[in-house]
Scaffold this motif. Structure first.
Motif, PDB file in Angstrom:
ATOM      1  N   ALA A 290       1.499   7.080  -6.500  1.00  0.00           N
ATOM      2  CA  ALA A 290       0.408   8.050  -6.650  1.00  0.00           C
ATOM      3  C   ALA A 290       0.875   9.468  -6.326  1.00  0.00           C
ATOM      4  O   ALA A 290       0.319  10.442  -6.851  1.00  0.00           O
ATOM      5  CB  ALA A 290      -0.761   7.661  -5.753  1.00  0.00           C
ATOM      6  N   HIS A 291       1.874   9.586  -5.466  1.00  0.00           N
ATOM      7  CA  HIS A 291       2.433  10.892  -5.120  1.00  0.00           C
ATOM      8  C   HIS A 291       2.898  11.641  -6.372  1.00  0.00           C
ATOM      9  O   HIS A 291       2.851  12.870  -6.427  1.00  0.00           O
ATOM     10  CB  HIS A 291       3.609  10.688  -4.154  1.00  0.00           C
ATOM     11  CG  HIS A 291       4.255  11.953  -3.681  1.00  0.00           C
ATOM     12  ND1 HIS A 291       3.720  12.723  -2.673  1.00  0.00           N
ATOM     13  CD2 HIS A 291       5.396  12.576  -4.080  1.00  0.00           C
ATOM     14  CE1 HIS A 291       4.505  13.772  -2.462  1.00  0.00           C
ATOM     15  NE2 HIS A 291       5.522  13.705  -3.295  1.00  0.00           N
TER      16      HIS A 291
ATOM     17  N   PRO B 196       6.474  10.112   1.377  1.00  0.00           N
ATOM     18  CA  PRO B 196       5.954   9.084   2.291  1.00  0.00           C
ATOM     19  C   PRO B 196       6.970   7.954   2.477  1.00  0.00           C
ATOM     20  O   PRO B 196       7.558   7.468   1.514  1.00  0.00           O
ATOM     21  CB  PRO B 196       4.689   8.585   1.584  1.00  0.00           C
ATOM     22  CG  PRO B 196       4.879   8.924   0.136  1.00  0.00           C
ATOM     23  CD  PRO B 196       5.736  10.159   0.094  1.00  0.00           C
TER      24      PRO B 196
ATOM     25  N   ASP C  52       0.826  -1.209   0.000  1.00  0.00           N
ATOM     26  CA  ASP C  52       0.000   0.000   0.000  1.00  0.00           C
ATOM     27  C   ASP C  52       0.860   1.259   0.000  1.00  0.00           C
ATOM     28  O   ASP C  52       0.528   2.251  -0.660  1.00  0.00           O
ATOM     29  CB  ASP C  52      -0.929   0.010   1.222  1.00  0.00           C
ATOM     30  CG  ASP C  52      -2.046  -1.008   1.110  1.00  0.00           C
ATOM     31  OD1 ASP C  52      -2.340  -1.439  -0.028  1.00  0.00           O
ATOM     32  OD2 ASP C  52      -2.609  -1.388   2.151  1.00  0.00           O
TER      33      ASP C  52
ATOM     34  N   ARG D  74       2.246   1.832  -3.430  1.00  0.00           N
ATOM     35  CA  ARG D  74       1.183   2.376  -4.275  1.00  0.00           C
ATOM     36  C   ARG D  74       1.008   3.883  -4.021  1.00  0.00           C
ATOM     37  O   ARG D  74       0.855   4.669  -4.960  1.00  0.00           O
ATOM     38  CB  ARG D  74      -0.120   1.622  -4.016  1.00  0.00           C
ATOM     39  CG  ARG D  74      -1.281   2.076  -4.916  1.00  0.00           C
ATOM     40  CD  ARG D  74      -2.526   1.269  -4.660  1.00  0.00           C
ATOM     41  NE  ARG D  74      -2.409  -0.093  -5.163  1.00  0.00           N
ATOM     42  CZ  ARG D  74      -2.251  -1.178  -4.413  1.00  0.00           C
ATOM     43  NH1 ARG D  74      -2.191  -1.060  -3.093  1.00  0.00           N
ATOM     44  NH2 ARG D  74      -2.147  -2.373  -4.949  1.00  0.00           N
ATOM     45  N   ARG D  75       1.017   4.286  -2.762  1.00  0.00           N
ATOM     46  CA  ARG D  75       0.893   5.712  -2.424  1.00  0.00           C
ATOM     47  C   ARG D  75       2.088   6.510  -2.918  1.00  0.00           C
ATOM     48  O   ARG D  75       1.949   7.660  -3.337  1.00  0.00           O
ATOM     49  CB  ARG D  75       0.749   5.884  -0.898  1.00  0.00           C
ATOM     50  CG  ARG D  75      -0.603   5.485  -0.360  1.00  0.00           C
ATOM     51  CD  ARG D  75      -0.828   6.010   1.053  1.00  0.00           C
ATOM     52  NE  ARG D  75       0.016   5.377   2.036  1.00  0.00           N
ATOM     53  CZ  ARG D  75       0.973   5.986   2.724  1.00  0.00           C
ATOM     54  NH1 ARG D  75       1.236   7.270   2.507  1.00  0.00           N
ATOM     55  NH2 ARG D  75       1.686   5.332   3.618  1.00  0.00           N
ATOM     56  N   GLN D  76       3.270   5.901  -2.861  1.00  0.00           N
ATOM     57  CA  GLN D  76       4.461   6.592  -3.352  1.00  0.00           C
ATOM     58  C   GLN D  76       4.357   6.841  -4.851  1.00  0.00           C
ATOM     59  O   GLN D  76       4.728   7.919  -5.335  1.00  0.00           O
ATOM     60  CB  GLN D  76       5.709   5.773  -3.017  1.00  0.00           C
ATOM     61  CG  GLN D  76       6.037   5.780  -1.523  1.00  0.00           C
ATOM     62  CD  GLN D  76       7.161   4.831  -1.165  1.00  0.00           C
ATOM     63  OE1 GLN D  76       7.432   3.866  -1.876  1.00  0.00           O
ATOM     64  NE2 GLN D  76       7.829   5.099  -0.058  1.00  0.00           N
TER      65      GLN D  76
END
Length: 275
Positions: free
Chosen positions: A88-89, A208, A81, A84-86
């Motif tokens: 999306a950043h 993140p 997760d 994935r956020r990295q």
């Protein structure tokens, strides 16, 4: 995050590292483990891809090492997760792939009857195979004919981590991964960066990062990596005692220690657990 000793980086002594011709790349694959070096390599890769006007050619790949027979993640919980956020950043497409033959790295270890070690890093070989299959997918999707597709593979290797990595060039052609359909160039944007510089970039950009660093880990990797430092192993065993117990049971089952000089049972004892 851990307090870090401020070091002079190799890049401050040796000067700027070479950068591949990103404008000529058909696809830029950023391998992202979720670790501190991966996110900073991504940040640097995106910055230079933007300068070349080719951010749209980037895809982020995370290789998931699966769940053990007892259902524990081999990687730190939350890593997929976070990766994935990295991605999306930066607004980048994100893909997850895993080993095709084995449900997890632990299943692979059990089948082989031994843990990886410095001279037999079959865990790395498994990940390399997954990455190469993903490259094949990307080349097929590109549909280029008349010449090999040009792939740039970005990884967060740093020379401080090992003598072998310190001898690598920042840009190199992977002749084993290259073939008649593709030319693969490896690029290590943070190869000469110090640990302090990596954390400084994370702070400056508000990137993140994983909670395990704040819990005392110096590296992410697998939760319990055979190449980790003893303090990291003790920290990980304290944070993930059930996974450590599964590894200790596995070494007893196979009749071989986690590391030649250090069993997981001993790591658990040092971490204050019941061996």
């Amino acid at each position: 995050m851990n307090a870090q000793i401020e070091l002079v980086s190799a890049r401050s002594v040796l000067g700027p590292e070479p950068v591949p011709d990103l404008a000529c790349a058909d696809r830029i694959i950023i391998s992202n483990s979720g670790g501190k070096d991966s996110i900073v390599a991504m940040d640097e890769g995106v910055r230079l891809a933007d300068e070349a006007g080719v951010r749209d050619r980037i895809v982020v790949l995370h290789i998931d090492l699966g769940r053990t027979p007892r259902g524990h993640s081999v990687e730190w919980p939350g890593t997929v997760d976070l990766a994935r956020r990295q991605a999306a950043h930066y607004g980048l497409p994100f893909e997850v792939r895993s080993m095709t033959k084995w449900p997890s790295l632990v299943h692979r270890i059990r089948a082989r009857g031994q843990f990886p070690h410095l001279m037999t890093r079959f865990c790395t070989s498994e990940k390399r195979g997954v990455a190469r299959r993903f490259m094949t997918e990307q080349v097929n999707a590109l549909g280029i004919s008349g010449r090999p597709a040009r792939i740039v593979h970005v990884m967060g290797f740093r020379g401080e981590e090992s003598r072998a990595r310190s001898r690598r060039p920042a840009v190199e052609v992977d002749h084993r991964a290259s073939n008649g359909r593709r030319t693969v160039t490896h690029w290590y944007p943070v190869l000469r960066w110090s640990t302090a510089e990596v954390w400084q970039r994370i702070r400056d950009q508000g990137l993140p990062y994983h909670w395990a660093y704040d819990a005392g880990m110096s590296r992410l990797s697998c939760s319990l990596c055979v190449l980790a430092s003893v303090p990291d192993l003790e920290c990980a065993a304290g944070l993930r005692p059930e996974l450590a117990r599964e590894y200790a049971d596995l070494e007893e089952e196979m009749g071989v220690p986690f590391r030649r000089e250090l069993s997981m049972a001993e790591v658990i004892r040092r971490a204050g657990g019941a061996a």
